[in-house]
Structures are given as C-alpha cells and as structure tokens.
Design an enzyme around this catalytic site. Structure first.
Site, PDB file in Angstrom:
ATOM      1  N   GLU A 151      28.205  23.032  93.649  1.00  0.00           N
ATOM      2  CA  GLU A 151      28.429  22.990  91.951  1.00  0.00           C
ATOM      3  C   GLU A 151      29.813  23.580  91.974  1.00  0.00           C
ATOM      4  O   GLU A 151      30.145  24.804  93.050  1.00  0.00           O
ATOM      5  CB  GLU A 151      27.375  24.270  91.962  1.00  0.00           C
ATOM      6  CG  GLU A 151      27.469  25.010  90.315  1.00  0.00           C
ATOM      7  CD  GLU A 151      26.782  25.880  90.110  1.00  0.00           C
ATOM      8  OE1 GLU A 151      25.253  25.983  90.484  1.00  0.00           O
ATOM      9  OE2 GLU A 151      26.816  26.831  90.027  1.00  0.00           O
ATOM     10  N   TYR A 194      24.665  32.875  76.303  1.00  0.00           N
ATOM     11  CA  TYR A 194      23.947  32.676  77.302  1.00  0.00           C
ATOM     12  C   TYR A 194      22.844  33.274  77.114  1.00  0.00           C
ATOM     13  O   TYR A 194      22.382  33.868  76.756  1.00  0.00           O
ATOM     14  CB  TYR A 194      24.202  33.145  78.532  1.00  0.00           C
ATOM     15  CG  TYR A 194      24.031  32.538  79.710  1.00  0.00           C
ATOM     16  CD1 TYR A 194      23.528  30.797  79.956  1.00  0.00           C
ATOM     17  CD2 TYR A 194      22.785  33.326  80.099  1.00  0.00           C
ATOM     18  CE1 TYR A 194      23.105  30.611  81.226  1.00  0.00           C
ATOM     19  CE2 TYR A 194      21.695  32.788  80.984  1.00  0.00           C
ATOM     20  CZ  TYR A 194      21.826  32.151  82.274  1.00  0.00           C
ATOM     21  OH  TYR A 194      21.362  31.003  83.094  1.00  0.00           O
TER      22      TYR A 194
HETATM   23  P1  FDA Z   1      19.355  24.038  75.711  1.00  0.00           P
HETATM   24  O1  FDA Z   1      20.760  23.331  76.210  1.00  0.00           O
HETATM   25  O2  FDA Z   1      18.907  23.518  77.227  1.00  0.00           O
HETATM   26  O3  FDA Z   1      18.524  22.596  75.307  1.00  0.00           O
HETATM   27  C1  FDA Z   1      20.009  21.760  73.475  1.00  0.00           C
HETATM   28  C2  FDA Z   1      19.511  20.496  73.634  1.00  0.00           C
HETATM   29  O4  FDA Z   1      20.391  20.531  72.609  1.00  0.00           O
HETATM   30  C3  FDA Z   1      19.938  19.970  74.738  1.00  0.00           C
HETATM   31  O5  FDA Z   1      19.124  18.809  75.530  1.00  0.00           O
HETATM   32  C4  FDA Z   1      21.321  18.957  74.351  1.00  0.00           C
HETATM   33  O6  FDA Z   1      21.277  17.212  74.672  1.00  0.00           O
HETATM   34  C5  FDA Z   1      20.421  18.886  72.788  1.00  0.00           C
HETATM   35  N1  FDA Z   1      21.390  18.173  72.204  1.00  0.00           N
HETATM   36  C6  FDA Z   1      22.748  19.102  71.983  1.00  0.00           C
HETATM   37  N2  FDA Z   1      23.166  18.533  70.934  1.00  0.00           N
HETATM   38  C7  FDA Z   1      22.567  17.545  70.368  1.00  0.00           C
HETATM   39  C8  FDA Z   1      22.598  16.853  69.116  1.00  0.00           C
HETATM   40  N3  FDA Z   1      23.928  16.758  67.753  1.00  0.00           N
HETATM   41  N4  FDA Z   1      21.752  16.281  68.660  1.00  0.00           N
HETATM   42  C9  FDA Z   1      20.126  15.936  69.641  1.00  0.00           C
HETATM   43  N5  FDA Z   1      20.760  16.667  70.078  1.00  0.00           N
HETATM   44  C10 FDA Z   1      21.503  17.440  70.448  1.00  0.00           C
HETATM   45  N6  FDA Z   1      17.850  29.952  82.495  1.00  0.00           N
HETATM   46  C11 FDA Z   1      16.574  30.431  83.570  1.00  0.00           C
HETATM   47  O7  FDA Z   1      16.201  31.464  82.526  1.00  0.00           O
HETATM   48  N7  FDA Z   1      17.142  30.733  84.598  1.00  0.00           N
HETATM   49  C12 FDA Z   1      17.699  30.553  85.570  1.00  0.00           C
HETATM   50  O8  FDA Z   1      18.193  29.845  86.656  1.00  0.00           O
HETATM   51  C13 FDA Z   1      18.689  29.224  84.693  1.00  0.00           C
HETATM   52  N8  FDA Z   1      19.312  28.742  84.840  1.00  0.00           N
HETATM   53  C14 FDA Z   1      20.627  28.084  84.167  1.00  0.00           C
HETATM   54  C15 FDA Z   1      21.809  27.561  85.084  1.00  0.00           C
HETATM   55  C16 FDA Z   1      22.965  26.920  84.566  1.00  0.00           C
HETATM   56  C17 FDA Z   1      23.852  26.025  85.232  1.00  0.00           C
HETATM   57  C18 FDA Z   1      22.437  26.668  82.661  1.00  0.00           C
HETATM   58  C19 FDA Z   1      22.914  26.015  81.802  1.00  0.00           C
HETATM   59  C20 FDA Z   1      21.808  27.541  82.380  1.00  0.00           C
HETATM   60  C21 FDA Z   1      20.385  27.785  83.185  1.00  0.00           C
HETATM   61  N9  FDA Z   1      19.492  28.517  82.408  1.00  0.00           N
HETATM   62  C22 FDA Z   1      18.804  29.050  83.198  1.00  0.00           C
HETATM   63  C23 FDA Z   1      19.476  28.604  80.613  1.00  0.00           C
HETATM   64  C24 FDA Z   1      18.077  27.182  80.709  1.00  0.00           C
HETATM   65  O9  FDA Z   1      19.010  25.818  80.929  1.00  0.00           O
HETATM   66  C25 FDA Z   1      18.768  26.755  78.607  1.00  0.00           C
HETATM   67  O10 FDA Z   1      19.887  26.860  78.345  1.00  0.00           O
HETATM   68  C26 FDA Z   1      17.298  28.175  78.367  1.00  0.00           C
HETATM   69  O11 FDA Z   1      16.668  27.888  78.152  1.00  0.00           O
HETATM   70  C27 FDA Z   1      18.807  27.772  76.693  1.00  0.00           C
HETATM   71  O12 FDA Z   1      17.221  26.626  75.846  1.00  0.00           O
HETATM   72  P2  FDA Z   1      18.146  25.713  74.603  1.00  0.00           P
HETATM   73  O13 FDA Z   1      16.710  25.074  73.949  1.00  0.00           O
HETATM   74  O14 FDA Z   1      18.768  27.279  73.659  1.00  0.00           O
HETATM   75  O15 FDA Z   1      18.930  24.571  75.107  1.00  0.00           O
END
Ligand code: FDA
Length: 389
Positions: A312, A360
């Site tokens: 990473e 976040y």
């Molecule tokens: P999320 O980002 O999951 O979903 C948003 C969706 O919207 C995406 O699928 C995207 O494609 C879509 N989208 C965006 N714009 C769009 C558009 N214009 N039209 C259509 N679709 C669109 N959590 C945890 O509990 N333990 C962990 O270990 C981790 N580890 C981790 C590592 C990393 C690198 C990240 C970035 C995040 C984590 N997380 C995590 C958090 C987890 O991944 C997630 O971000 C949370 O569950 C939040 O979910 P959301 O639905 O808000 O966003």
C-alpha cells in the site's frame, strides 16, 4: 421493477443500509453505482489465481461497540472470531502495535513494569508541552516522547502524507494510544470479526430484497440516462453518497483527499509474513504496509503453496483518483461549510456516507449513520406516515 419511490446513489454500506431499511418500510428503491460492482470500498473478491479473498480497496476489518449495528449486521452475515493485530518493521526488527508494554520493552531493551514504563514515557514526553505544539512533530513528542516518535511515527506519517510532519498541522493527531499492558489487540470494541462468506456476500444479501433494484456502471453525474442527476432531482427523493463537491460541480473548489495505490502480487510461498498486516515504519521502504489476505481467514482451505500480498502506497489524490481519506485542511473546512449550506437547500436530496459528508467513516459508523437517517430524517421528509412499518 415497475416503479421507484426513491433513488440511492452509491452501493456502499451507507447506501445499502438506507436501501434495505427503506425497502422494509415498503418503498421501491433503486440503487445505482458508477462502479461495476456492489459494496463501495468494502467490496472483496476471490483472487483469480488462488481463490484467496482480496479486499480490492484496502483491508477492511469489522469492529463495533454499537449493539444495534452488530445486531443489524448479523441479520445478513455471521462473523468469524478473527481478532486484528498489526506489527511494524523498524530497522530490521518487528514490533507489536499499537505501542504497548511489549513494544516499549523491546525498543528500550528493558523489562519495565507498567508503572515504570509510564514514568519513562512521561519523562520523555515532558520535553514539550502539548498545548504549545506548533506542528504534528511537536504534538507527537509531547504525547509519547522523542525516541518512540522518531522510530514509529515520524517516517510512517511522512510516507502517509508525503509531507514532513513538521509541516503538518498539530491537530492531525489528538492522541497517540500507548498501552501499559501487553495487550496488542488492535481494536478496543465489544464486537469484532470478519464476515464468514466475505464482504460482497454480506452486501449482496442486503440488496436481495424484492423492492430493491441495483443498477451498476451507472454514474449519477453522467447525462443521458433515466437515473441521472438532471433526470431525477426534484422528481424523486435521492440519497447521495458520492463526493459532496462533485454533486455541486466543484463550484466552491475541490475538497482535498488522500488516495492509496495498491500493488497486488501472488507469491509462490504458503506464508509470506505470518500475519495479515505489517507496517513499514522506515523511510527507505516506499510503501506504508503490506497486507497478506490469507491471514484474515485462517479457517479457510487456501492453497498451501501460494499467497496474495498487497503493498500500500499513500499520496494526495488528483482529480481522477479514488478519494479515500479527507485531508481536512483549514481551506477544506471552509469549503465544506459552504457545500453544507448548498446541500441544505437541495430539496429532497439527502447527503450521507463517507464521500457525501466529507468525513472518514468506518463501516460500522456508516451503517449507524444510515440507520439514523432512516429513523430520524427520511420518513418525515418523505411523508411516510402511512407506509407499512
Ligand atoms: P463507500 O465509498 O463505500 O461507497 C460509496 C459508493 O458511491 C461507491 O461505491 C462509489 O462508486 C459510489 N459513487 C460515488 N459517486 C457516484 C456517482 N456519481 N454515481 C454513482 N455512484 C457513485 N472501515 C472499517 O470499518 N474497517 C476498516 O478496516 C476499513 N478500512 C478502510 C480502508 C480504506 C483504504 C478505506 C478508504 C476505507 C476503509 N473503511 C474501513 C471504510 C469503508 O470502506 C467505507 O468507506 C465505509 O463503510 C463508508 O461507506 P460509504 O457507503 O459511505 O462509502
């Protein structure tokens, strides 16, 4: 589906929790996602060569102390008893994290008890006063002292931010946990585990409802389809979990994010590092950590002669990169306030999730926040008094 009562943009945990809850309340819900898969950043898939489950957007560990979220999650998946541990490599040695009595005694070549260790760290931290800290480096030293800071925090943070910690704001960190026991369990939460059949199976079960339709590879902000922004806003209630600034065409300027680059490799060994996550604290290694996915599921029958690792790398996101962590500078915070103002004036559009609120969120926080939106805001806003509960 013949009718849609509501559109949800984004099939991550936020969007899918709202979708499932609203479908249970009797609404017909359409979920769109610009990606070709469901699940947002929690999406996981079997590696084509080895069958080992890989978390495409970085390691995802489920943990929560929220009983309602745990109960809700358990409707769709069981959890393995996996407990997360992280180690870090520094100058040819491996130490346990978060910094604990084991780390301290190994680092100082000592055999201190909890109270002696506490005194040592307090003494080292007294070099600087926390309230006077002008930057991240000073703040960290005031919390854990210079030796531990220089070994475990300084270069790792510089790699994460591609910035010297002396140029980072002191409020990037509020605390640095040090445990004066040998407990190196990474999370302190009441509940922890990994979904037995993987994250994608869990989220697919949430979507498996007669009143939910999922359309993939459909970007809300692209024109020319019947679920675009211009075709739906004002006509249908919309829950939007994409980036807040993009919804408004960046009118107030872009919000800044950090992104990650992942380098996946299949190695011809049964076990590469003996654990799921190894951090690399030193500046001569360009990546921040290596994930080895087989260790997330020791209960599974994975190949004994191959393993999948993912290095990473962290950097500031450019416009077309995946936004992962909000940078949250003072300029971002000002812009965020202006975007929030704009969001408030969008009728029947509800902004939620990590990207939609520019914060976040762990998975359990995204689920809790979605449950709260369903409970407190949506039914009234959508006049659902008469809908079956
Ligand atoms: P999320 O980002 O999951 O979903 C948003 C969706 O919207 C995406 O699928 C995207 O494609 C879509 N989208 C965006 N714009 C769009 C558009 N214009 N039209 C259509 N679709 C669109 N959590 C945890 O509990 N333990 C962990 O270990 C981790 N580890 C981790 C590592 C990393 C690198 C990240 C970035 C995040 C984590 N997380 C995590 C958090 C987890 O991944 C997630 O971000 C949370 O569950 C939040 O979910 P959301 O639905 O808000 O966003």
């Amino acid at each position: 589906m013949t009718r849609a009562d509501m559109l949800i943009v984004g099939s991550g945990f936020f969007g899918m929790t709202v979708a499932e809850r609203m479908a249970e309340l009797g609404l017909h819900v359409v979920v769109i996602d610009r990606r070709d898969h469901i699940g947002g950043n929690a999406f996981s898939e079997p590696d084509a060569e080895t069958g080992i489950e890989v978390h495409r957007y970085g390691a995802h560990l489920f943990h929560t102390s929220n009983g309602a979220v745990w109960e809700y999650a358990n409707r769709f998946t069981t959890f393995t008893p996996y407990v997360h541990h992280v180690y870090t490599k520094h100058r040819g040695e491996v130490y346990p994290l978060p910094i604990n009595l084991g780390t301290i005694n190994q680092f100082f070549r000592s055999a201190l008890g909890p109270e002696q260790a506490r005194q040592l760290i307090a003494e080292q931290a007294s070099e600087l006063n926390s309230e006077d800290a002008a930057d991240l480096e000073q703040k960290a030293i005031s919390l854990i002292g210079r030796p531990l800071y220089e070994a475990f925090i300084r270069d790792y943070t510089a790699k994460q931010w591609q910035t010297d910690p002396r140029e980072l704001s002191a409020d990037v960190i509020t605390r640095l946990p040090v445990r004066y026991t040998y407990d190196n369990r990474y999370f302190n939460d009441r509940f922890e585990g990994l979904p037995t059949d993987g994250y994608t199976a869990w989220i697919e079960r949430m979507a498996d409802h007669p009143r939910i339709e999922v359309r993939l590879s459909t970007d809300f902000l692209d024109e020319g389809h019947d679920l675009s922004k211009s075709a739906t806003v004002g006509r249908l209630p919309v829950v939007y979990t994409g980036p807040l600034d993009r919804y408004f065409d960046d009118v107030e300027g872009p919000l800044s994010w950090r992104t990650l680059d992942f380098e996946r490799e299949v190695l011809p060994v049964g076990d590469f590092q003996g654990t799921s996550v190894m951090n690399y604290a030193d500046p001569d290694v360009p990546y921040t950590r290596i994930h080895e996915f087989r260790h997330f599921h020791p209960e599974r029958a994975y190949p004994a002669d191959r393993t999948v690792i993912m290095r990473e790398y962290s950097r500031f996101a450019q416009r077309d990169d995946e936004p992962y962590y909000p940078v949250n500078t003072a300029a971002d915070r000002e812009r965020l306030l202006r975007y929030r103002e704009l969001a408030r004036s969008e009728r029947d559009v509800f902004f939620g999730g990590r990207l939609g609120t520019y914060q976040y969120l762990d998975m359990h926080m995204a689920i809790a926040s979605a449950m709260s939106m369903v409970q407190n805001r949506l039914p009234e806003a959508l006049s659902l008094g008469g809908v079956r509960r």
